[in-house]
Design an enzyme around this catalytic site. Structure first.
Site, mmCIF file in Angstrom:
data_model
loop_
_atom_site.group_PDB
_atom_site.id
_atom_site.type_symbol
_atom_site.label_atom_id
_atom_site.label_comp_id
_atom_site.label_asym_id
_atom_site.label_seq_id
_atom_site.Cartn_x
_atom_site.Cartn_y
_atom_site.Cartn_z
ATOM 1 N N HIS A 152 89.038 70.702 21.988
ATOM 2 C CA HIS A 152 87.977 69.752 22.240
ATOM 3 C C HIS A 152 86.509 70.348 22.016
ATOM 4 O O HIS A 152 86.511 71.767 22.122
ATOM 5 C CB HIS A 152 88.091 69.453 23.575
ATOM 6 C CG HIS A 152 88.258 70.529 24.705
ATOM 7 N ND1 HIS A 152 89.315 71.206 24.799
ATOM 8 C CD2 HIS A 152 87.171 71.259 25.594
ATOM 9 C CE1 HIS A 152 89.170 72.201 25.851
ATOM 10 N NE2 HIS A 152 87.865 72.103 26.121
ATOM 11 N N HIS A 185 82.653 70.521 23.347
ATOM 12 C CA HIS A 185 81.732 69.615 24.407
ATOM 13 C C HIS A 185 80.377 69.460 23.581
ATOM 14 O O HIS A 185 79.780 70.619 22.761
ATOM 15 C CB HIS A 185 81.279 71.061 25.475
ATOM 16 C CG HIS A 185 82.570 71.518 26.070
ATOM 17 N ND1 HIS A 185 82.593 71.332 27.398
ATOM 18 C CD2 HIS A 185 83.687 72.249 25.641
ATOM 19 C CE1 HIS A 185 83.923 71.989 27.939
ATOM 20 N NE2 HIS A 185 84.142 72.652 26.687
ATOM 21 N N ASN A 234 85.359 76.403 23.461
ATOM 22 C CA ASN A 234 85.857 77.649 23.989
ATOM 23 C C ASN A 234 87.440 77.665 23.709
ATOM 24 O O ASN A 234 88.033 76.769 23.526
ATOM 25 C CB ASN A 234 85.849 77.364 25.309
ATOM 26 C CG ASN A 234 84.434 76.971 26.267
ATOM 27 O OD1 ASN A 234 83.618 77.875 25.933
ATOM 28 N ND2 ASN A 234 84.398 76.206 27.234
ATOM 29 N N GLN A 285 89.020 78.996 27.384
ATOM 30 C CA GLN A 285 89.468 77.684 27.196
ATOM 31 C C GLN A 285 90.522 77.448 28.316
ATOM 32 O O GLN A 285 91.455 78.098 28.713
ATOM 33 C CB GLN A 285 90.252 77.674 25.849
ATOM 34 C CG GLN A 285 90.925 76.345 25.554
ATOM 35 C CD GLN A 285 91.625 76.362 24.225
ATOM 36 O OE1 GLN A 285 91.632 77.238 23.401
ATOM 37 N NE2 GLN A 285 92.255 75.085 23.731
ATOM 38 N N ASP A 309 83.005 64.355 30.401
ATOM 39 C CA ASP A 309 83.636 65.616 31.276
ATOM 40 C C ASP A 309 83.561 65.072 32.495
ATOM 41 O O ASP A 309 82.463 64.421 33.286
ATOM 42 C CB ASP A 309 82.928 66.774 30.855
ATOM 43 C CG ASP A 309 83.687 67.935 31.210
ATOM 44 O OD1 ASP A 309 83.906 68.633 30.471
ATOM 45 O OD2 ASP A 309 83.767 68.263 32.295
HETATM 46 P P1 5GP Z 1 87.253 74.053 28.330
HETATM 47 O O1 5GP Z 1 86.966 74.981 29.571
HETATM 48 O O2 5GP Z 1 88.750 74.149 28.016
HETATM 49 O O3 5GP Z 1 86.482 74.370 27.188
HETATM 50 O O4 5GP Z 1 86.861 72.839 28.866
HETATM 51 C C1 5GP Z 1 87.802 71.710 29.667
HETATM 52 C C2 5GP Z 1 86.719 70.879 29.998
HETATM 53 O O5 5GP Z 1 87.517 69.572 30.409
HETATM 54 C C3 5GP Z 1 86.004 71.118 31.361
HETATM 55 O O6 5GP Z 1 84.676 71.074 31.182
HETATM 56 C C4 5GP Z 1 86.626 70.190 32.580
HETATM 57 O O7 5GP Z 1 85.561 69.866 33.311
HETATM 58 C C5 5GP Z 1 86.959 68.984 31.516
HETATM 59 N N1 5GP Z 1 88.417 68.356 32.048
HETATM 60 C C6 5GP Z 1 89.475 68.807 32.491
HETATM 61 N N2 5GP Z 1 90.342 67.670 32.886
HETATM 62 C C7 5GP Z 1 89.806 66.659 32.740
HETATM 63 C C8 5GP Z 1 90.143 65.175 32.880
HETATM 64 O O8 5GP Z 1 91.074 64.955 33.330
HETATM 65 N N3 5GP Z 1 89.009 64.168 32.551
HETATM 66 C C9 5GP Z 1 88.166 64.616 32.001
HETATM 67 N N4 5GP Z 1 87.199 63.558 31.488
HETATM 68 N N5 5GP Z 1 87.423 66.022 31.765
HETATM 69 C C10 5GP Z 1 88.294 66.828 32.265
#
Ligand code: 5GP
Ligand code: ZN
Length: 112
Positions: free
Chosen positions: A98, A100, A85, A92, A29
């Site tokens: 995805h 984590h 999420n 999300q 991440d």
């Molecule tokens: P969500 O809130 O949708 O569960 O989590 C999305 C996650 O994706 C976040 O923890 C954010 O830091 C990560 N993220 C967003 N864009 C990128 C990216 O371009 N590369 C990587 N490695 N992580 C990303």
């Protein structure tokens, strides 16, 4: 489709990849919330956990196998947390399924 995680899976944009096979990939991440914070995704686009069906759920099962292997490889023998999420209430932010994989510190419960 303009999906950042599809682009990461296709290597159109770079990521710090830790695991890849035909069905899934895993990468660190960008904004880690724990000493180990890896995202595990299906390569095929699934928008969220609300879109999991009998037709695509094999990839989800495989993600959990990969999570167990990665946790062992990354030294998380004391345990870890897997978070998904989903949707607006679930906070999300990237609309490609995805999971984590978080570890390397004591987690708190309940989440906020
Ligand atoms: P969500 O809130 O949708 O569960 O989590 C999305 C996650 O994706 C976040 O923890 C954010 O830091 C990560 N993220 C967003 N864009 C990128 C990216 O371009 N590369 C990587 N490695 N992580 C990303
Ligand atoms: Zn996608």
């Amino acid at each position: 489709m303009d999906c950042i995680f599809c682009k990461i899976a296709a290597k159109e944009i770079p990521s710090n990849l830790v695991y890849e096979d035909e069905q899934v990939c895993a990468f660190y991440d960008l904004d880690p919330q724990a000493p180990v914070h890896v995202l595990i995704i299906p390569k095929a686009h699934i928008a969220s956990a609300q879109e999991i069906t009998p037709e695509n759920s094999a990839a989800v099962a495989h993600i959990f196998e990969v999570a167990a292997k990665l946790a062992a490889d990354l030294g998380l023998e004391n345990g870890f947390r897997i978070v998904n999420n989903c949707g607006k209430d679930g906070q999300q932010t990237v609309q490609h399924l995805h999971f984590h994989l978080l570890g390397g510190r004591q987690m708190q419960w309940p989440p906020g």
